[in-house]
Scaffold this active site. Structure first.
Site, PDB file in Angstrom:
ATOM      1  N   GLU A  46      -0.845  14.524   3.565  1.00  0.00           N
ATOM      2  CA  GLU A  46      -0.502  13.211   3.004  1.00  0.00           C
ATOM      3  C   GLU A  46      -0.593  13.257   1.476  1.00  0.00           C
ATOM      4  O   GLU A  46       0.103  12.528   0.780  1.00  0.00           O
ATOM      5  CB  GLU A  46      -1.418  12.109   3.574  1.00  0.00           C
ATOM      6  CG  GLU A  46      -0.828  10.719   3.406  1.00  0.00           C
ATOM      7  CD  GLU A  46      -1.618   9.616   4.103  1.00  0.00           C
ATOM      8  OE1 GLU A  46      -2.735   9.305   3.649  1.00  0.00           O
ATOM      9  OE2 GLU A  46      -1.132   9.051   5.085  1.00  0.00           O
ATOM     10  N   HIS A  54      -7.448  30.400  23.040  1.00  0.00           N
ATOM     11  CA  HIS A  54      -6.811  30.339  24.362  1.00  0.00           C
ATOM     12  C   HIS A  54      -5.583  29.436  24.339  1.00  0.00           C
ATOM     13  O   HIS A  54      -5.102  29.010  25.380  1.00  0.00           O
ATOM     14  CB  HIS A  54      -7.828  29.842  25.399  1.00  0.00           C
ATOM     15  CG  HIS A  54      -9.033  30.721  25.464  1.00  0.00           C
ATOM     16  ND1 HIS A  54      -9.025  31.929  26.133  1.00  0.00           N
ATOM     17  CD2 HIS A  54     -10.262  30.616  24.886  1.00  0.00           C
ATOM     18  CE1 HIS A  54     -10.220  32.514  25.987  1.00  0.00           C
ATOM     19  NE2 HIS A  54     -10.981  31.733  25.228  1.00  0.00           N
ATOM     20  N   LYS A  60       6.411   2.396   7.704  1.00  0.00           N
ATOM     21  CA  LYS A  60       5.791   1.139   8.147  1.00  0.00           C
ATOM     22  C   LYS A  60       6.810   0.017   8.094  1.00  0.00           C
ATOM     23  O   LYS A  60       6.889  -0.821   8.988  1.00  0.00           O
ATOM     24  CB  LYS A  60       4.605   0.776   7.237  1.00  0.00           C
ATOM     25  CG  LYS A  60       3.392   1.661   7.389  1.00  0.00           C
ATOM     26  CD  LYS A  60       2.264   1.169   6.489  1.00  0.00           C
ATOM     27  CE  LYS A  60       1.132   2.169   6.391  1.00  0.00           C
ATOM     28  NZ  LYS A  60       0.160   1.864   5.365  1.00  0.00           N
TER      29      LYS A  60
HETATM   30  O1  LIG Z   1      -7.277   1.673   5.186  1.00  0.00           O
HETATM   31  P1  LIG Z   1      -5.907   1.188   5.395  1.00  0.00           P
HETATM   32  O2  LIG Z   1      -5.388   0.394   4.230  1.00  0.00           O
HETATM   33  O3  LIG Z   1      -5.803   0.426   6.690  1.00  0.00           O
HETATM   34  O4  LIG Z   1      -4.941   2.428   5.492  1.00  0.00           O
HETATM   35  C1  LIG Z   1      -5.078   3.373   6.501  1.00  0.00           C
HETATM   36  C2  LIG Z   1      -4.281   4.616   6.208  1.00  0.00           C
HETATM   37  O5  LIG Z   1      -2.913   4.313   6.060  1.00  0.00           O
HETATM   38  C3  LIG Z   1      -2.324   5.125   5.053  1.00  0.00           C
HETATM   39  O6  LIG Z   1      -1.975   4.339   3.979  1.00  0.00           O
HETATM   40  C4  LIG Z   1      -1.065   5.762   5.467  1.00  0.00           C
HETATM   41  O7  LIG Z   1      -1.224   6.454   6.654  1.00  0.00           O
HETATM   42  C5  LIG Z   1      -3.422   6.137   4.688  1.00  0.00           C
HETATM   43  O8  LIG Z   1      -3.302   6.649   3.418  1.00  0.00           O
HETATM   44  C6  LIG Z   1      -4.644   5.337   4.918  1.00  0.00           C
HETATM   45  O9  LIG Z   1      -5.773   6.139   5.026  1.00  0.00           O
END
Ligand SMILES: O=P(O)(O)OC[C@H]1O[C@](O)(CO)[C@@H](O)[C@@H]1O
Length: 535
Positions: free
Chosen positions: A348, A379, A503
């Site tokens: 990430e 394994h 998202k």
């Molecule tokens: O703590 P939040 O804002 O819920 O985000 C959770 C996770 O989502 C992300 O933004 C994207 O996966 C991560 O960087 C982060 O750790």
């Protein structure tokens, strides 16, 4: 110039098998291992020599690594696209260290004190549920950095569980589909369960849907009195307003700040489940180990600097030896979640293809990481490592000792034997991967299907033992490795815009599922939506 130099050097070295490098230099281990605090880094099974390291140090200088480290620790805006500093290191700086600005230090230590009070109330049974019963189960609801860090460390330090937390179980829920939360809620009692809603942004739908399900479950059993939320919910977030809108009072919200990236947040109140499990003193030892590594990263010359060496060797493998698979292989079941944690930390952070200046990168960046507990992976996917067609680099990670006197008494003998077995496998596998048939006892001719070509490079990282301090040092070493690689690749390791776009698209797709409108979708998505509707 330095880059081309390294390319030419790599072409020369490509002619040499790792087994030859060991024959060439009987002092290879002495020359290519380093120690720092509780850690030992062995680079002797990498396809490189001392000359390679010198050239890589020149590359670090050419990319102004020293100046970037200074910027990071000065709290400058190193996360350009979000206009933020990245000061996870300030979360573990002890008071009076002079590392963090005074106001940051006050915020961090104020929040640690609030954490300590909550931990104390839970351990002493003072924190009561709505009906007056003490809490027996804590459920952390979060995802990504708000889940993987505390989950991984809770499991890693299970031998250090705080006796005062006797009977207090810590659980983790992350997946948005509801399977984990539903399974868990069937086994828990609402009267004695406390939820921690862990979300830096407090906008992550995965977490908010799980939190809503938990709230409904509690209210069905206990009623929708405000006190139910007060007694059964804590939040950890940087968005206090959003937390209070959701219904959790400010006094039950622990804070972190926008200068802490999600995947770097374990050291903040996001680590509350760890502190509940192992106690505040052990949590502070974890911070102390990480702080040790911060100092080491800041002060050690490149040739002794563990994170810098890890990073440069990674760059060497990715950009000069053309190896794009990287396996994380802990030889200790307690480190089961370390591969997932490092997958997020590295991919990430450095899974980027645009430079800080907005230009497409001209070289490869982060490799593909995956892994598992080493003995189990033997394994599963080691066949590919030994005889497949892909070159892969591995990190072998193991504590040198375990099950010494006070950790275990009964049955210690058998467990010591099991630990020795795991260590033997760790060393044997890295040896075979490196040397291939040269590692085998005889030079008999073997049939083609039993041939081991070897030459798969690996790093071995050993800790004296798996304890809060050594684990803190190990994790901080990986964080600084990631930062160093980002500097070499000229990318920003602290944003994650690729994830954000996913998202947004999911939100419009959810609308399509709920409202049956798939206008504007591609034919594949429309076809799948039709199947869903008709099922
Ligand atoms: O703590 P939040 O804002 O819920 O985000 C959770 C996770 O989502 C992300 O933004 C994207 O996966 C991560 O960087 C982060 O750790």
């Amino acid at each position: 110039m330095v880059w081309n130099d390294l390319k030419a050097h790599a072409d020369e070295l490509a002619q040499r098998h790792l087994a030859d490098l060991f024959v060439d230099d009987p002092q290879r281990f002495a020359r290519l291992h380093r120690k720092a605090g509780p850690l030992l880094l062995d680079l002797s099974k990498q396809r490189l020599n001392g000359d390679t390291l010198s050239r890589l140090f020149s590359l670090a200088d050419a990319r102004e690594l020293k100046a970037w480290i200074t910027r990071l620790f000065a709290g400058e805006e190193v996360n350009g696209t979000e206009g933020r500093a990245a000061m996870h290191w300030a979360l573990r700086a002890p008071t009076g260290s002079g590392l963090a600005p005074t106001e940051v230090e006050a915020l961090v230590h104020g929040e640690l004190e609030r954490m300590a009070r909550i931990v104390e109330q839970l351990h002493s049974g003072q924190w009561r549920g709505y009906t007056g019963e003490p809490i027996t189960d804590v459920v952390n609801i979060g995802v990504g950095g708000s889940d993987l860090g505390p989950l991984m460390v809770c499991r890693a330090l299970e031998d250090f569980a705080e006796p005062a937390a006797n009977g207090l179980n810590v659980h983790f829920v992350s997946s948005m589909d509801g399977s984990q939360v539903a399974h868990l809620l069937r086994a828990l009692r609402p009267q004695t369960t406390l939820f921690i809603i862990s979300s830096k942004s407090f906008t992550t739908v995965d977490t908010l849907y799980n939190a809503d399900t938990a709230r409904t479950w509690l209210q069905r059993a206990l009623g929708d009195d405000e006190a139910v939320i007060r007694c059964h919910f804590l939040a950890v977030s940087s968005a206090v307003e959003k937390v209070t809108e959701w219904g959790i009072e400010e006094r039950n919200c622990l804070r972190l700040w926008d200068w802490v990236g999600g995947r770097y947040s374990l050291w903040s109140a996001i680590g509350l489940p760890v502190a509940i499990r192992v106690g505040m003193a052990r949590f502070r030892e974890l911070l102390a180990g990480a702080h040790f590594m911060d100092r080491h990263f800041l002060e050690a010359p490149w040739e002794d600097n563990i994170p810098v060496l890890m990073a440069l060797v990674g760059v060497w493998n990715t950009n000069f030896l053309d190896i794009h698979g990287h396996a994380i292989l802990p030889y200790d079941g307690r480190l089961k979640y370390l591969p997932s944690y490092l997958e997020q930390l590295e991919m990430e952070s450095n899974g980027k293809s645009v430079t800080r200046d907005g230009e497409p990168v001209s070289e490869k960046t982060c490799p593909i990481l995956w892994g598992d507990v080493g003995p189990n992976a033997q394994h599963a996917f080691y066949q590919l490592l030994h005889q497949g067609t892909e070159p892969v680099t591995c990190d072998f990670i193991a504590p040198a000792r375990r099950y010494h006197e006070d950790v275990h008494s009964e049955g210690a003998g058998e467990l010591v034997r099991q630990h020795e077995l795991a260590l033997a496998n760790c060393l044997a596998q890295s040896r075979l991967l490196a040397l291939g048939e040269a590692a085998l006892p005889s030079d008999e001719q073997v049939p083609f299907y039993k041939r081991y070509r070897g030459n798969q490079p690996s790093t071995t990282l050993m800790m004296d033992e798996l304890a809060p301090y050594s684990l803190g040092a190990l994790l901080a070493a990986y964080e600084h490795k990631v930062f160093t690689q980002a500097v070499i690749w000229s990318i920003n390791p602290f944003d994650q815009w690729g994830v954000e776009m996913g998202k947004k698209i999911a939100t419009s797709t959810l609308q399509a599922i709920r409202e049956g409108d798939d206008g504007g979708m591609d034919v594949s998505t429309s076809g799948l939506l039709t199947f869903i509707r008709n099922s």
